[in-house]
Design an enzyme around this catalytic site. Sequence first.
Site, PDB file in Angstrom:
ATOM      1  N   CYS A  78       6.849  10.620 -17.393  1.00  0.00           N
ATOM      2  CA  CYS A  78       7.698  10.611 -16.058  1.00  0.00           C
ATOM      3  C   CYS A  78       6.670  10.107 -14.788  1.00  0.00           C
ATOM      4  CB  CYS A  78       8.399  11.867 -15.574  1.00  0.00           C
ATOM      5  SG  CYS A  78       9.493  11.776 -14.360  1.00  0.00           S
ATOM      6  N   HIS A 163      11.461  12.748 -20.535  1.00  0.00           N
ATOM      7  CA  HIS A 163      10.462  14.085 -21.143  1.00  0.00           C
ATOM      8  C   HIS A 163      10.776  14.334 -22.289  1.00  0.00           C
ATOM      9  CE1 HIS A 163       9.212  15.554 -17.100  1.00  0.00           C
ATOM     10  NE2 HIS A 163      10.579  14.761 -16.511  1.00  0.00           N
ATOM     11  N   GLU A 165       8.907  16.347 -24.007  1.00  0.00           N
ATOM     12  CA  GLU A 165       8.827  17.675 -24.428  1.00  0.00           C
ATOM     13  C   GLU A 165       9.966  18.598 -24.313  1.00  0.00           C
ATOM     14  OE1 GLU A 165       7.800  17.236 -20.016  1.00  0.00           O
ATOM     15  OE2 GLU A 165       7.957  15.879 -21.849  1.00  0.00           O
ATOM     16  N   SER A 217       2.779  49.848 -24.641  1.00  0.00           N
ATOM     17  CA  SER A 217       3.794  50.135 -24.020  1.00  0.00           C
ATOM     18  C   SER A 217       5.112  50.297 -25.195  1.00  0.00           C
ATOM     19  CB  SER A 217       4.447  49.092 -23.247  1.00  0.00           C
ATOM     20  OG  SER A 217       4.557  47.800 -23.959  1.00  0.00           O
ATOM     21  N   GLY A 218       4.891  49.689 -26.511  1.00  0.00           N
ATOM     22  CA  GLY A 218       5.883  49.573 -27.377  1.00  0.00           C
ATOM     23  C   GLY A 218       6.374  48.224 -27.669  1.00  0.00           C
ATOM     24  N   GLY A 219       5.928  47.282 -26.566  1.00  0.00           N
ATOM     25  CA  GLY A 219       6.620  46.143 -26.502  1.00  0.00           C
ATOM     26  C   GLY A 219       5.837  45.171 -27.479  1.00  0.00           C
ATOM     27  N   VAL A 220       6.153  43.803 -27.838  1.00  0.00           N
ATOM     28  CA  VAL A 220       5.642  42.949 -28.672  1.00  0.00           C
ATOM     29  C   VAL A 220       3.903  42.637 -28.222  1.00  0.00           C
ATOM     30  CG1 VAL A 220       5.695  40.526 -29.499  1.00  0.00           C
ATOM     31  CG2 VAL A 220       7.824  42.024 -29.467  1.00  0.00           C
ATOM     32  N   ASP A 221       3.805  42.249 -27.181  1.00  0.00           N
ATOM     33  CA  ASP A 221       2.407  41.703 -26.862  1.00  0.00           C
ATOM     34  C   ASP A 221       1.423  43.003 -26.966  1.00  0.00           C
ATOM     35  OD1 ASP A 221       3.774  39.676 -25.953  1.00  0.00           O
ATOM     36  OD2 ASP A 221       3.575  39.913 -23.706  1.00  0.00           O
ATOM     37  N   SER A 222       1.765  44.039 -26.383  1.00  0.00           N
ATOM     38  CA  SER A 222       0.577  45.210 -26.694  1.00  0.00           C
ATOM     39  C   SER A 222       0.444  45.432 -28.091  1.00  0.00           C
ATOM     40  CB  SER A 222       0.767  46.506 -25.647  1.00  0.00           C
ATOM     41  OG  SER A 222       2.173  46.898 -26.205  1.00  0.00           O
TER      42      SER A 222
END
EC number: 6.3.5.2
Length: 508
Positions: A78, A163, A165, A217-222
Amino acid sequence: MILVLDFGSQYTQLIARRLRESGIYAEIVPFFESIENIQKKAPKGLILSGGPASVYAKDAYKPSKKIFDLDLPILGICYGMQYLVDFFGGVVACTNEQEFGKAILEITQDSVIFEGVKIKSLVWMSHMDKVIELPKGFTTLAKSPNSPHCAIENAKIFGLQFHPEVIQSEEGGKILENFALLVCGCEKTWGMQHFAQKEMARLKEKIANAKVLCAVSGGVDSTVVATLLHRAIKDNLIAVFVDHGLLRKNEKEKVQAMFKDLQIPLNTIDAKEIFLSKLKGVSEPELKRKIIGETFIEAFEKEAKKHHLKGKIEFLAQGTLYPDVIESVSVKGPSKVIKTHHNVGGLPEWMDFKLIEPLRELFKDEVRLLGKELGISQDFLMRHPFPGPGLAIRILGEVSESKIRCLQEADFIFIEELKKANLYDKVWQAFCVLLNVNSVGVMGDNRTYENAICLRAVNASDGMTASFSFLEHSFLEKVSNRITNEVSGINRVVYDITSKPPGTIEWE
């Protein structure tokens, strides 16, 4: 490795993600990256992203001219293509024939970049300017109804007006893969198995016998950060989970069970009473967030001191992801505040830790793939996002124990029914909001005046924009009946049909 020069397109991150999905490592840097830094990274090819500006504007974004001295293959997308045309002496102009949305791409000339690509396919357009005249030496490879030069080539330099992507471009992934593999000579070496092995070796070397503190935290990342670290340094990891009493039903038990299965020691702090006492009488959303953040730090600091006395802690682990890193050096200039995990911002000065960010090279979908590679259950990895302040921002008005219990039960029913109907994985996020309003109802022969619950379910790819989920009326009726019959204090259920924008996904 492919290096993407970012000119400010909303789709830039997708370029790197599409290449990585094909097993090809890609990084993003701002368009003004120095030629010395580009050379240090030793890319096999460059991609110039799209952008909001016009190449003929006075303040148009332009990279160092020295990129052309590197003798690397270059693909302009683009704005990136228009920059190449302008730089090499072609003509780009603003016309009345702008293209936004889907268009038909028709290949008119064979090229290595289109190997294995259909002659006609849908592509995604987003441009007002277009190429009127090609520079000397360039050839047109494809056209669209409004763009006679939709793809161009000159030796190792390519341009695409569309685009590739964006997911709406049917053959976009294949085109990007062709550029990386066939033109640049990259190999498919990127994957989470390779990343996990490489990162664990790096962590072992960097940390050695030191202690690492990690807020969970109980989240995915941590959880993925803690798991990766534990594999690398074993019991030198100190994982701390603060239960602020604002979690989903059975959340603490689920997190503890998960860490037990992963054989990671978890230090759980029961801080419900202190959080609720500090939130008493507080209704304003931002003040609730501020209090929760500050109280978390107090609880985290208290626990950290205990471990610090037993042996100096040198490192603090955070779940920073690649989009956070990109944003901090975007074309808009360095951010004033680099986004960090909500739980660890503003730590006291005595916590003079060195920072470890094992996920800083990864996108969210890659974090989930890494989690799978590390043996974390798929059910856990695919859970919907949950805000750091927890249910406090899903209870409008003052927070109390009775309101938390009420919301926990209603939310549990909604999620349970979504899973039963095989809808949970089809929506990006779903939850309940306890409204700060009572309404008149009838239960049997009696008048009631009780709380209303709002159901919220949205479809999104990254949370930046979202549309409400079209759930069947019969499904909503079933959820409503269960909530009003099973949750004491609720006599009305409504469904939020607001998209983002104009609304946000969360209510507070």
